[in-house]
Structures are given as structure tokens and as C-alpha cells.
Design an enzyme around this catalytic site. Sequence first.
Site, PDB file in Angstrom:
ATOM      1  N   LYS A  51      32.397  33.046  36.171  1.00 37.58           N
ATOM      2  CA  LYS A  51      31.822  33.025  34.826  1.00 37.58           C
ATOM      3  C   LYS A  51      32.496  31.931  33.998  1.00 37.58           C
ATOM      4  O   LYS A  51      33.729  31.860  33.995  1.00 37.58           O
ATOM      5  CB  LYS A  51      32.047  34.407  34.191  1.00 37.58           C
ATOM      6  CG  LYS A  51      31.482  34.611  32.800  1.00 37.58           C
ATOM      7  CD  LYS A  51      31.806  36.014  32.291  1.00 37.58           C
ATOM      8  CE  LYS A  51      31.237  36.227  30.905  1.00 37.58           C
ATOM      9  NZ  LYS A  51      31.581  37.552  30.343  1.00 37.58           N
ATOM     10  N   LYS A  71      41.868  32.448  24.046  1.00 40.63           N
ATOM     11  CA  LYS A  71      42.220  33.312  25.170  1.00 40.63           C
ATOM     12  C   LYS A  71      42.764  32.510  26.353  1.00 40.63           C
ATOM     13  O   LYS A  71      42.764  32.974  27.492  1.00 40.63           O
ATOM     14  CB  LYS A  71      41.000  34.135  25.594  1.00 40.63           C
ATOM     15  CG  LYS A  71      40.463  35.029  24.485  1.00 40.63           C
ATOM     16  CD  LYS A  71      39.418  36.021  24.975  1.00 40.63           C
ATOM     17  CE  LYS A  71      38.947  36.933  23.853  1.00 40.63           C
ATOM     18  NZ  LYS A  71      38.035  38.000  24.323  1.00 40.63           N
ATOM     19  N   TYR A  84      20.392  37.082  30.916  1.00 35.53           N
ATOM     20  CA  TYR A  84      19.637  37.717  29.839  1.00 35.53           C
ATOM     21  C   TYR A  84      18.135  37.508  30.018  1.00 35.53           C
ATOM     22  O   TYR A  84      17.340  38.167  29.353  1.00 35.53           O
ATOM     23  CB  TYR A  84      20.098  37.163  28.485  1.00 35.53           C
ATOM     24  CG  TYR A  84      21.557  37.439  28.217  1.00 35.53           C
ATOM     25  CD1 TYR A  84      21.974  38.672  27.741  1.00 35.53           C
ATOM     26  CD2 TYR A  84      22.529  36.475  28.485  1.00 35.53           C
ATOM     27  CE1 TYR A  84      23.310  38.947  27.520  1.00 35.53           C
ATOM     28  CE2 TYR A  84      23.874  36.735  28.274  1.00 35.53           C
ATOM     29  CZ  TYR A  84      24.265  37.969  27.794  1.00 35.53           C
ATOM     30  OH  TYR A  84      25.597  38.244  27.596  1.00 35.53           O
ATOM     31  N   GLU A 115      42.770  32.961  42.815  1.00 37.34           N
ATOM     32  CA  GLU A 115      42.428  34.200  42.110  1.00 37.34           C
ATOM     33  C   GLU A 115      41.482  35.064  42.954  1.00 37.34           C
ATOM     34  O   GLU A 115      41.647  36.287  43.042  1.00 37.34           O
ATOM     35  CB  GLU A 115      41.772  33.882  40.762  1.00 37.34           C
ATOM     36  CG  GLU A 115      42.714  33.373  39.692  1.00 37.34           C
ATOM     37  CD  GLU A 115      43.440  34.498  38.964  1.00 37.34           C
ATOM     38  OE1 GLU A 115      43.342  35.668  39.400  1.00 37.34           O
ATOM     39  OE2 GLU A 115      44.117  34.200  37.970  1.00 37.34           O
ATOM     40  N   LYS A 142      37.222  33.848  35.554  1.00 37.04           N
ATOM     41  CA  LYS A 142      36.650  33.819  34.205  1.00 37.04           C
ATOM     42  C   LYS A 142      37.335  32.696  33.434  1.00 37.04           C
ATOM     43  O   LYS A 142      38.506  32.793  33.082  1.00 37.04           O
ATOM     44  CB  LYS A 142      36.848  35.152  33.500  1.00 37.04           C
ATOM     45  CG  LYS A 142      36.156  35.221  32.142  1.00 37.04           C
ATOM     46  CD  LYS A 142      36.293  36.607  31.530  1.00 37.04           C
ATOM     47  CE  LYS A 142      35.555  36.704  30.210  1.00 37.04           C
ATOM     48  NZ  LYS A 142      35.684  38.059  29.603  1.00 37.04           N
ATOM     49  N   ARG A 167      30.386  36.917  21.957  1.00 36.62           N
ATOM     50  CA  ARG A 167      31.510  37.396  21.153  1.00 36.62           C
ATOM     51  C   ARG A 167      31.078  37.762  19.743  1.00 36.62           C
ATOM     52  O   ARG A 167      31.617  38.695  19.139  1.00 36.62           O
ATOM     53  CB  ARG A 167      32.615  36.334  21.121  1.00 36.62           C
ATOM     54  CG  ARG A 167      33.339  36.198  22.449  1.00 36.62           C
ATOM     55  CD  ARG A 167      34.431  35.136  22.388  1.00 36.62           C
ATOM     56  NE  ARG A 167      35.127  35.021  23.661  1.00 36.62           N
ATOM     57  CZ  ARG A 167      35.995  34.063  23.952  1.00 36.62           C
ATOM     58  NH1 ARG A 167      36.277  33.137  23.041  1.00 36.62           N
ATOM     59  NH2 ARG A 167      36.584  34.023  25.132  1.00 36.62           N
TER      60      ARG A 167
END
Length: 330
Positions: free
Chosen positions: A253, A222, A318, A238, A198, A208
Site C-alpha cells: 500500500k 508517520k 473504492y 518486511e 505500508k 485520513r
Amino acid sequence: MFNFPNTRLRRRRSSEWIRNLTSENTLSVNDLIFPLFVHDQKKTTVPISGLPDVKCYSMDGLISIVKEAKDLGINAVAIFPVVDSKLKSENAEEAYNSENLICRAICAIKSKVPEIGVIADVALDPYTTHGHDGILKNSQVSNDETVLLLCKQALVLAKAGCNIVAPSDMMDGRIGAIRKVLDNNDFQNVSILSYAVKYCSHFYAPFRQVVGSCGPSSSIDKSGYQMDYGNIHEAICEIEMDINEGADFIMIKPGMPYLDVIKTASENFNFPIFAYQVSGEYAMIKAAANNGWLNYNKVIYESLISFKRAGTSAIFTYAALDVARNMACV
């Protein structure tokens, strides 16, 4: 007169039926996962300004749209809660309340549409007043304290009937910890979709805004736990770590700006790779189409084919319902 070669690749493009027979990558409804937002208001469907034609649903509206998705052949939905600000806190206690909004939504879906798969994020950002994905200590997210709460959150999601829990927080060690807690509580069949890769991306902005995880200043950094978007070798590390800890699926993502990462991951791991066409990606395409600059149906389909070409097994988008409707009309 030119001396043309015997092989003319255009012959394989000369008609639609030949192109269909030789297509290397195709998209089907089985590739789609439909993200949905749910709120706690009664019988109200709320348009989302930053995501054209995407809505936030009441519980009744959520069940209705999930039924439509299932009828169109979509196999799974991902549910995201829009949490009342009064329920948010510094330490995100609402995240592991077994009666919280997302748990009630999962229960409702599994009661009314039991055949569809339900995915829910394991992350604290919808529940914290500061908008971070973890517990803050001295202005830094505390990894190990956060993982303890993520385990509690994953457990209440599993108890509610969630089929796949999806840690999206990017804390170290959380996949192994969550797997252990699920197994110790007889949820061996609940899968883990790890957001292993991510990136700290600016493409998340519309999402958000919807879930209210931008922090008090309407912006949030972040980068202390999400990945540097200049890195790819770190992404492979990862993924390998999370597979070894017990992940069942891997998420990358955002999607389209990171097709090279998806491709590299799919070539390095014989493992299901999911990708998320995030809110900013979708919003750009939809906004351009609404201004008459693009053909929405054609461009969204082309964008999703790029995910398949790169090696994804499934795609969060979406546009899932729009694409499924179009496929049903063919």
C-alpha cells in the site's frame, strides 16, 4: 516493397475474439475487495467530499450496500469506522472495546450477510486524539506498548466475527504477537492480512480526512514507522519477516505508484499479495473523470489490470462496486 517478417504480432490483435483468447491478464469480480466506511448516526448516508461518489454509511445503509456487493459476486468487504471524536483518547481505549462501532458493524454484517468475508484493520489511529497508529511516549510511538493494545484489538475483532484481521500499523513484531493471541483464544481460523509494506505516502490524505486520523493540526508525520517510499529492499525484508511470523496474506500500500514493489514481491514469494488502490489514487481518477478528462469505467479497469499484471491476488478498491456492476452488465 519492404520485406516484412513472417511473424506479424498485429495478427493476434486483429479482432476482439483473438485478443480475448490471448489476453495474458484479466480482471474478475473475484479479484475485488470493497472498502466501506461506517458511522454511528441513525439512518444517514453521508457523502465524502474528498472521495467523489464514496459514502459513509449508517449501520442500516452498510448492510444494504454489503448485500448488493455480495449479490454482484464480491467476496469480501473491508470495514473502516468513523469514530466519534468524544470516544477518542490518547491511549485509544475504544479500539479494544468489544461494543465499539466496528465490532457492532462486523456482528451486523455476519448476521445479515454471513456468506461474505469481513476484513477489519488492526490499528489505533481511528481511536487516538493525536492520529498516530500507536501509543505516544515522549512524542514517539512506543512499539511494544502499542503491540499489546493491537493484540487486544485483534481479539475483540475476532470475537465479533471478523474473518481477516489486518494489522496496518507497521509496528515490529505485531504479526507474531497477534497470531499467538488469536491461537491461544481458539481463533486459529481467523486469518491475518499483514500490511507488511505500508509506505509513508501522501496518497492517504482523503482517507485520513474521513476517519479523522490527521491529528490536531490536520497533518501528521508517520515516517517513524511507515516505510520510506524510496525503499524496495526493505519491503522484501518486511514481507519475509511477516510471513515467518504467521501472516496469511501480504498487503502492499499504496498500489499504482508501487507496482514495481508488487512485481518484485510476487516474483520473490510464492504467497498471496494484496494491494490497495488507496483513496488518493481513486480520487484522482474519479475527479478527472467527473471533469470530463477521462473515461472513468475504462481508466479504472485499466488501472486495476495493472495490479493484476504486477502479480496481485486481490485488490482493495473504492471502485469495486462500479466494476462489479459493469461486469454484471456484460
